[in-house]
Design a protein around this motif. Structure first.
Motif, PDB file in Angstrom:
ATOM      1  N   ILE A   1       1.205   4.122  -8.237  1.00 45.47           N
ATOM      2  CA  ILE A   1       0.792   5.397  -8.829  1.00 45.47           C
ATOM      3  C   ILE A   1       0.272   5.177 -10.255  1.00 45.47           C
ATOM      4  N   THR A   2       0.923   4.285 -11.001  1.00 45.85           N
ATOM      5  CA  THR A   2       0.462   3.980 -12.353  1.00 45.85           C
ATOM      6  C   THR A   2      -0.919   3.335 -12.333  1.00 45.85           C
ATOM      7  N   GLU A   3      -1.104   2.367 -11.437  1.00 50.44           N
ATOM      8  CA  GLU A   3      -2.405   1.711 -11.319  1.00 50.44           C
ATOM      9  C   GLU A   3      -3.485   2.698 -10.904  1.00 50.44           C
ATOM     10  N   SER A   4      -3.105   3.704 -10.135  1.00 52.81           N
ATOM     11  CA  SER A   4      -4.068   4.716  -9.696  1.00 52.81           C
ATOM     12  C   SER A   4      -4.603   5.547 -10.857  1.00 52.81           C
ATOM     13  N   LEU A   5      -3.834   5.659 -11.924  1.00 51.69           N
ATOM     14  CA  LEU A   5      -4.318   6.388 -13.095  1.00 51.69           C
ATOM     15  C   LEU A   5      -5.538   5.702 -13.705  1.00 51.69           C
ATOM     16  N   TYR A   6      -5.607   4.390 -13.570  1.00 53.32           N
ATOM     17  CA  TYR A   6      -6.732   3.622 -14.095  1.00 53.32           C
ATOM     18  C   TYR A   6      -7.848   3.452 -13.067  1.00 53.32           C
ATOM     19  N   LEU A   7      -7.458   3.219 -11.825  1.00 54.77           N
ATOM     20  CA  LEU A   7      -8.422   2.807 -10.807  1.00 54.77           C
ATOM     21  C   LEU A   7      -8.790   3.903  -9.817  1.00 54.77           C
ATOM     22  N   GLY A   8      -7.984   4.944  -9.743  1.00 56.44           N
ATOM     23  CA  GLY A   8      -8.141   5.948  -8.706  1.00 56.44           C
ATOM     24  C   GLY A   8      -7.271   5.604  -7.507  1.00 56.44           C
ATOM     25  N   LEU A   9      -6.817   6.622  -6.798  1.00 53.24           N
ATOM     26  CA  LEU A   9      -5.872   6.413  -5.705  1.00 53.24           C
ATOM     27  C   LEU A   9      -6.491   5.621  -4.556  1.00 53.24           C
ATOM     28  N   GLU A  10      -7.696   6.004  -4.147  1.00 55.85           N
ATOM     29  CA  GLU A  10      -8.309   5.326  -3.007  1.00 55.85           C
ATOM     30  C   GLU A  10      -8.578   3.858  -3.314  1.00 55.85           C
ATOM     31  N   THR A  11      -9.129   3.575  -4.468  1.00 53.72           N
ATOM     32  CA  THR A  11      -9.416   2.190  -4.842  1.00 53.72           C
ATOM     33  C   THR A  11      -8.145   1.359  -4.900  1.00 53.72           C
ATOM     34  N   THR A  12      -7.095   1.919  -5.459  1.00 57.50           N
ATOM     35  CA  THR A  12      -5.832   1.189  -5.586  1.00 57.50           C
ATOM     36  C   THR A  12      -5.248   0.858  -4.218  1.00 57.50           C
ATOM     37  N   ILE A  13      -5.220   1.829  -3.329  1.00 65.63           N
ATOM     38  CA  ILE A  13      -4.694   1.585  -1.988  1.00 65.63           C
ATOM     39  C   ILE A  13      -5.525   0.532  -1.276  1.00 65.63           C
ATOM     40  N   GLN A  14      -6.835   0.601  -1.401  1.00 67.55           N
ATOM     41  CA  GLN A  14      -7.693  -0.386  -0.762  1.00 67.55           C
ATOM     42  C   GLN A  14      -7.462  -1.789  -1.322  1.00 67.55           C
ATOM     43  N   LYS A  15      -7.203  -1.894  -2.599  1.00 65.82           N
ATOM     44  CA  LYS A  15      -6.898  -3.194  -3.185  1.00 65.82           C
ATOM     45  C   LYS A  15      -5.594  -3.760  -2.629  1.00 65.82           C
ATOM     46  N   TYR A  16      -4.582  -2.908  -2.497  1.00 62.12           N
ATOM     47  CA  TYR A  16      -3.322  -3.367  -1.906  1.00 62.12           C
ATOM     48  C   TYR A  16      -3.530  -3.828  -0.457  1.00 62.12           C
ATOM     49  N   LEU A  17      -4.265  -3.069   0.308  1.00 62.44           N
ATOM     50  CA  LEU A  17      -4.475  -3.430   1.711  1.00 62.44           C
ATOM     51  C   LEU A  17      -5.186  -4.779   1.817  1.00 62.44           C
ATOM     52  N   LYS A  18      -6.123  -5.034   0.941  1.00 62.04           N
ATOM     53  CA  LYS A  18      -6.838  -6.311   0.958  1.00 62.04           C
ATOM     54  C   LYS A  18      -5.893  -7.453   0.625  1.00 62.04           C
ATOM     55  N   LEU A  19      -5.023  -7.250  -0.364  1.00 64.82           N
ATOM     56  CA  LEU A  19      -4.086  -8.296  -0.782  1.00 64.82           C
ATOM     57  C   LEU A  19      -2.995  -8.546   0.255  1.00 64.82           C
TER      58      LEU A  19
END
Length: 237
Positions: free
Chosen positions: A217-235
């Motif tokens: 949720i903190t990272e989403s403040l910088y990157l946006g929720l969708e982008t953050t979730i997509q980054k996690y899924l890739k990792l």
């Protein structure tokens, strides 16, 4: 692929700070699933300072992925889980005044209690997971409780990784392998982030699911929720 379950406690905390219903928890839940997360985690505490018991009841009908309810199995919590019947319940031994979860179960000391609670959940078709420190002895005792999975408490790993200590993950890998060999599934959570999740996933065998809230949720403040979730899924692939 290791599944991503997003803990939405922080969204509820933000809502509660102003009263009312903004941000809207069901709307956020729908978006989290739409953006690709494979599960939703909530951790209601007795004082309901973030997720409320009424939230859990409201969210159940709209969740289309996997619902994971975490908490200390006091009577009120047990009753809620048996009413809602999520796909998974994660038992966490947190004190009522704890800011966040800070230790796993002593599965030897509390084995009889855990056996009783877990049997009731399993008899109702609810998969159980118990929160454990990375301790091989506790994994052995957890097997005796009848739990379907363990969730490894990863705060120590996250702190060590931040300091450049790449060896701290080894005990997590050993515990995960021992659990897998014994027929238990392995989850993990607490202080996992975009910075440290890839290495953990690469080093820990049989990792089925991670539950991530505060960092995501903190990272989403910088990157946006969708982008953050997509980054996690890739990792996590």
């Amino acid at each position: 692929m290791t599944k991503l379950s997003v803990n939405i406690n922080k969204i509820a905390t933000l809502r509660n700070a102003r009263g009312g219903n903004v941000p809207n928890l069901p709307d956020f839940t729908r978006n989290i699933e739409k953006f690709g997360a494979q599960g939703i985690t909530v951790h209601p505490r007795p004082d309901e300072r973030h997720i409320r018991y009424s939230d859990v009841r409201e969210l159940k009908p709209i969740i289309t992925t996997e619902f994971n309810i975490e908490g200390n199995p006091v009577t009120k919590f047990i009753d809620l889980v048996l009413e809602v019947k999520p796909e998974q319940v994660t038992l966490v031994p947190d004190a009522e005044d704890a800011i966040t979860s800070n230790a796993g179960w002593n599965a030897k000391k509390h084995k009889d209690f855990l056996k009783e609670v877990i049997a009731e959940f399993n008899n109702n078709g609810i998969r159980t997971s118990i929160f454990l420190d990375p301790d091989l002895a506790m994994v052995d005792h957890a097997l005796d409780t009848g739990s379907n999975r363990i969730e490894l408490y990863t705060e120590d790993y996250a702190k060590a990784y931040e300091k450049g200590d790449m060896e701290a993950v080894k005990i997590y890998a050993q515990c995960a392998q021992a659990a897998t060999d014994a027929g238990m599934g392995v989850n993990a959570g607490h202080d996992l982030s975009l910075d440290n999740i890839r290495y953990f996933r690469e080093q820990v065998p049989g990792l089925l699911e991670v539950s991530i809230g505060h960092a995501l949720i903190t990272e989403s403040l910088y990157l946006g929720l969708e982008t953050t979730i997509q980054k996690y899924l890739k990792l996590l692939q």
